[in-house]
Design a protein around this motif. Structure first.
Motif, PDB file in Angstrom:
ATOM      1  N   HIS A  90       0.576  -0.789   0.124  1.00 62.91           N
ATOM      2  CA  HIS A  90       0.200  -0.063   0.022  1.00 62.91           C
ATOM      3  C   HIS A  90       0.663   1.502  -0.499  1.00 62.91           C
ATOM      4  O   HIS A  90       0.423   2.705   0.089  1.00 62.91           O
ATOM      5  CB  HIS A  90      -1.258  -0.178   1.552  1.00 62.91           C
ATOM      6  N   GLN A  91       1.886   1.156  -0.235  1.00 61.07           N
ATOM      7  CA  GLN A  91       3.446   1.969  -0.486  1.00 61.07           C
ATOM      8  C   GLN A  91       2.671   3.181   0.933  1.00 61.07           C
ATOM      9  O   GLN A  91       2.762   4.410   0.540  1.00 61.07           O
ATOM     10  CB  GLN A  91       3.355   3.218  -1.350  1.00 61.07           C
ATOM     11  N   ILE A  92       2.897   2.749   2.183  1.00 64.80           N
ATOM     12  CA  ILE A  92       3.546   3.522   2.693  1.00 64.80           C
ATOM     13  C   ILE A  92       4.291   3.249   4.069  1.00 64.80           C
ATOM     14  O   ILE A  92       5.203   2.403   3.966  1.00 64.80           O
ATOM     15  CB  ILE A  92       1.534   3.288   4.029  1.00 64.80           C
ATOM     16  N   ASP A  93       4.560   4.251   5.369  1.00 63.13           N
ATOM     17  CA  ASP A  93       5.339   4.063   6.107  1.00 63.13           C
ATOM     18  C   ASP A  93       5.322   3.103   6.924  1.00 63.13           C
ATOM     19  O   ASP A  93       4.570   2.125   7.257  1.00 63.13           O
ATOM     20  CB  ASP A  93       4.663   5.143   7.440  1.00 63.13           C
ATOM     21  N   HIS A  94       6.272   2.110   6.730  1.00 66.86           N
ATOM     22  CA  HIS A  94       6.232   0.948   7.363  1.00 66.86           C
ATOM     23  C   HIS A  94       6.070   0.432   8.884  1.00 66.86           C
ATOM     24  O   HIS A  94       6.308  -0.456   9.472  1.00 66.86           O
ATOM     25  CB  HIS A  94       7.444  -0.450   7.079  1.00 66.86           C
ATOM     26  N   ARG A  95       6.360   1.666   9.375  1.00 66.37           N
ATOM     27  CA  ARG A  95       6.767   2.109  11.054  1.00 66.37           C
ATOM     28  C   ARG A  95       5.394   1.109  11.906  1.00 66.37           C
ATOM     29  O   ARG A  95       4.260   2.021  11.111  1.00 66.37           O
ATOM     30  CB  ARG A  95       7.551   2.837  11.678  1.00 66.37           C
ATOM     31  N   ILE A  96       5.396   1.126  12.752  1.00 67.62           N
ATOM     32  CA  ILE A  96       4.414   0.097  13.470  1.00 67.62           C
ATOM     33  C   ILE A  96       4.772   0.918  15.184  1.00 67.62           C
ATOM     34  O   ILE A  96       5.476   1.185  15.670  1.00 67.62           O
ATOM     35  CB  ILE A  96       4.539  -1.392  14.084  1.00 67.62           C
ATOM     36  N   THR A  97       2.526   1.605  14.602  1.00 71.30           N
ATOM     37  CA  THR A  97       3.016   2.068  16.276  1.00 71.30           C
ATOM     38  C   THR A  97       2.507   1.361  17.184  1.00 71.30           C
ATOM     39  O   THR A  97       0.907   0.732  16.649  1.00 71.30           O
ATOM     40  CB  THR A  97       1.995   3.809  16.086  1.00 71.30           C
ATOM     41  N   LEU A  98       2.666   2.050  18.384  1.00 60.18           N
ATOM     42  CA  LEU A  98       2.385   1.434  19.293  1.00 60.18           C
ATOM     43  C   LEU A  98       1.304   1.849  20.006  1.00 60.18           C
ATOM     44  O   LEU A  98       1.745   3.188  20.495  1.00 60.18           O
ATOM     45  CB  LEU A  98       3.634   0.860  20.055  1.00 60.18           C
ATOM     46  N   ILE A  99       0.087   1.169  20.741  1.00 58.32           N
ATOM     47  CA  ILE A  99      -1.294   2.333  21.021  1.00 58.32           C
ATOM     48  C   ILE A  99      -1.951   1.060  22.152  1.00 58.32           C
ATOM     49  O   ILE A  99      -1.389   0.198  22.028  1.00 58.32           O
ATOM     50  CB  ILE A  99      -2.231   2.074  20.268  1.00 58.32           C
TER      51      ILE A  99
END
Lengths: 104, 370
Positions: free
Chosen positions: B236-245
């Protein structure tokens, strides 16, 4: 006259009572309906309120009220035969009947 | 790959979460990957509800990664009494809002939720993405997607099941993935007990399952999560970083704690069960005799609507029997409530040991149906 919402529910009003169902496009997109979750008679709904859900192929798809009013009848045949929604979405597969607050 | 939320990330996230109607303007170009720090099934299901209800997904897609400590999760229109046998103290029971069947979660299972607008709802694409990620990780893995939206290992073992919910404008598709779950617990809790239930609730379809770990012991949940996140970001051509919530963060997710609470109520977990009837005959052994008992009950919204108990004549005083039946009507179809009720009723009975032991035996058997 049958009126359609942009979410593919239809409503047909006669003598102040609206019959609600889903369109052919919607039933085709859903696939075989295996369960219909409908509200209790007497439930008061506002336009756009979620009033139930149809389940098909493991997807629960919410139903939204096209009108404001009170539920007067639900289609009991759908309990044993939810496939009626697919086979006859404009006739035998109707979902609920409700009073119409603002005939328009 | 997995980062603690940087302040910048947090602010971006707050932007997305707090101004859903203002549209999405961010450098993450239309996609977001988030992972829950909680293993509580109710908190995690609440996050799904929150995203579905509050986020503007018009130009945004979200991948939510989560794992739960031991829990059995039933589908929106299922009957918990039909679906799981053992009430184990450390296994939670939850009802999700999507359709489909019953699954067992523990930390060896990963859950993936794909959020999109309703128009972009596409389960097959999502599952193919997962399969692609698995094959990128282990090229020799024999995994494929079926027409039923299951993922099979070696053409026969189910390693993933799918369910979905379609709302007004948003939709989500979630699926499980068995990495290293406890299969013995899984099969013991997902047994379908025959206890005379007749209902039109959506049934589960049992399947043979296998863990990916059994195929390749070097695989861990973390590796799978990373591989899938990476593939999602690439596709999906997006930022590959995973944000923790944190699903308990009321500031980030206003109203989330209410949602979490609602998911735990009896009214939601049990009360949402489609109307069903219980009709069963069983033998009761009392001293030297074998008694035929027949119990019929209609249960609606989880409460006993109609009740009939057939006993051999005069085994118990008829007045007491009809009092029992009358009192059961309207209460929750629940062992705790029923136990409390029958204990109360017994107090107004004459102090007769024989009577008490017969009463207790009958009530125990009735409660076992629940």
């Amino acid at each position: 006259a049958r009126k359609f919402t942009d979410k593919h529910e239809w409503v047909s009003v006669e003598n102040g009572v609206g019959t609600v169902g889903i369109s052919n496009f919607a039933q085709e997109a859903l696939g075989d309906v295996v369960y219909c979750s409908l509200p209790e008679v007497g439930t008061k709904l506002s336009k756009h309120d979620e009033f139930g859900a149809l389940e098909s192929v493991k997807a629960a798809s919410e139903l939204y009220s096209p009108l404001s009013g009170e539920v007067t009848e639900i289609n009991a045949a759908l309990a044993d035969n939810p496939g009626l929604v697919n086979k006859s979405c404009y006739q035998d597969g109707w979902l609920i009947k409700m009073t119409v607050e603002n005939p328009a | 790959m997995v980062l603690q939320s940087s302040l910048k990330n947090c602010l971006q996230l707050s932007c997305i979460f707090r101004t859903p109607k203002a549209g999405f303007r961010s450098t993450t170009s239309g996609g977001l990957i988030i992972q829950s720090v909680s293993n509580d099934v109710y908190q995690n299901l609440a996050v799904e509800d929150w995203i579905h209800d509050h986020m503007n997904l018009e130009n945004l897609r979200v991948l939510f990664l989560w794992r739960n400590s031991p829990a059995v999760v039933i589908g929106r229109h299922q009957n918990p009494w039909q679906e799981w046998l053992l009430r184990q103290k450390n296994i939670k029971l939850a009802r999700r809002r999507s359709g489909g069947g019953t699954v067992y979660h523990d930390l060896g299972n990963i859950n993936l939720t794909f959020f999109t607008t309703r128009k972009k709802y596409e389960r097959m694409e999502n599952l193919k993405l997962v399969v692609k990620a698995l094959k990128a990780l282990r090229p020799k893995l024999d995994v494929c997607v079926t027409e039923r939206y299951d993922i099979l290992l070696d053409g026969q073992y189910k390693i993933s099941g799918t369910a979905a919910k379609l709302g007004r404008t948003a939709a989500y598709h979630h699926c499980t993935l068995l990495c290293n779950a406890d299969k013995s617990v899984l099969s013991s809790v997902l047994k379908s007990p025959y206890n005379g239930i007749k209902s039109n609730a959506t049934p589960s379809v049992p399947a043979s399952v296998k863990n990916l770990f059994e195929e390749d012991p070097s695989l861990t949940c973390e590796m799978l999560l990373d591989a899938i996140a990476e593939e999602y970001a690439t596709q999906h051509q997006i930022d590959h970083r995973i944000t923790l919530i944190n699903p308990a963060d009321e500031t980030l997710l206003p109203g989330i704690n209410n949602k979490t609470e609602e998911l735990q109520t009896w009214e939601w977990v049990y009360g949402k069960t489609p109307k069903f009837s219980v009709s069963t005959c069983f033998n009761m052994f009392y001293k030297d005799s074998v008694l035929d008992i027949k119990v019929d009950m209609d249960v609606k919204h989880g409460r006993i609507e109609d009740c009939n108990i057939d006993l051999p004549k005069q085994w118990l005083p008829p007045a007491l029997c009809s009092e029992l039946v009358k009192s059961l009507t309207g209460i929750k179809f629940c062992p705790n409530e029923t136990t409390a009720l029958v204990t109360t009723l017994l107090r107004v009975c004459p102090q007769d040991d024989e009577l008490h032991s017969r009463w207790n035996l009958l009530c125990e058997n009735v409660i076992m149906l629940m």
